[in-house]
Motif scaffolding. Structure first.
Motif: not given
Length: 65
Positions: A42-65
């Motif tokens: 999966a890939e996403t065209p977004k800079d997620l460097l400043d995402e808090p860990e819980p939100k980052l984890r949620e985004r990554l799980q969405e990408l893998l669905r």
């Protein structure tokens, strides 16, 4: 970054890869990682460097669905 990923792939250090990067950087990475495409899950065209860990984890799980 691309050479590190390519080296890791050659050493079979990962099964799949999820890439998040700003749009321009993602485009460059796509070109450089052409030989690794089969492992990019999966890939996403977004800079997620400043995402808090819980939100980052949620985004990554969405990408893998």
């Amino acid at each position: 970054v691309a050479s590190t990923i390519i080296d890791a792939e050659k050493q079979n250090r990962f099964d799949h890869l999820v890439i998040a990067a700003p749009p321009r950087a993602l485009g460059i990475l796509r070109e450089k990682l052409a030989g690794v495409q089969s492992r990019i899950r999966a890939e996403t065209p977004k800079d997620l460097l400043d995402e808090p860990e819980p939100k980052l984890r949620e985004r990554l799980q969405e990408l893998l669905r």
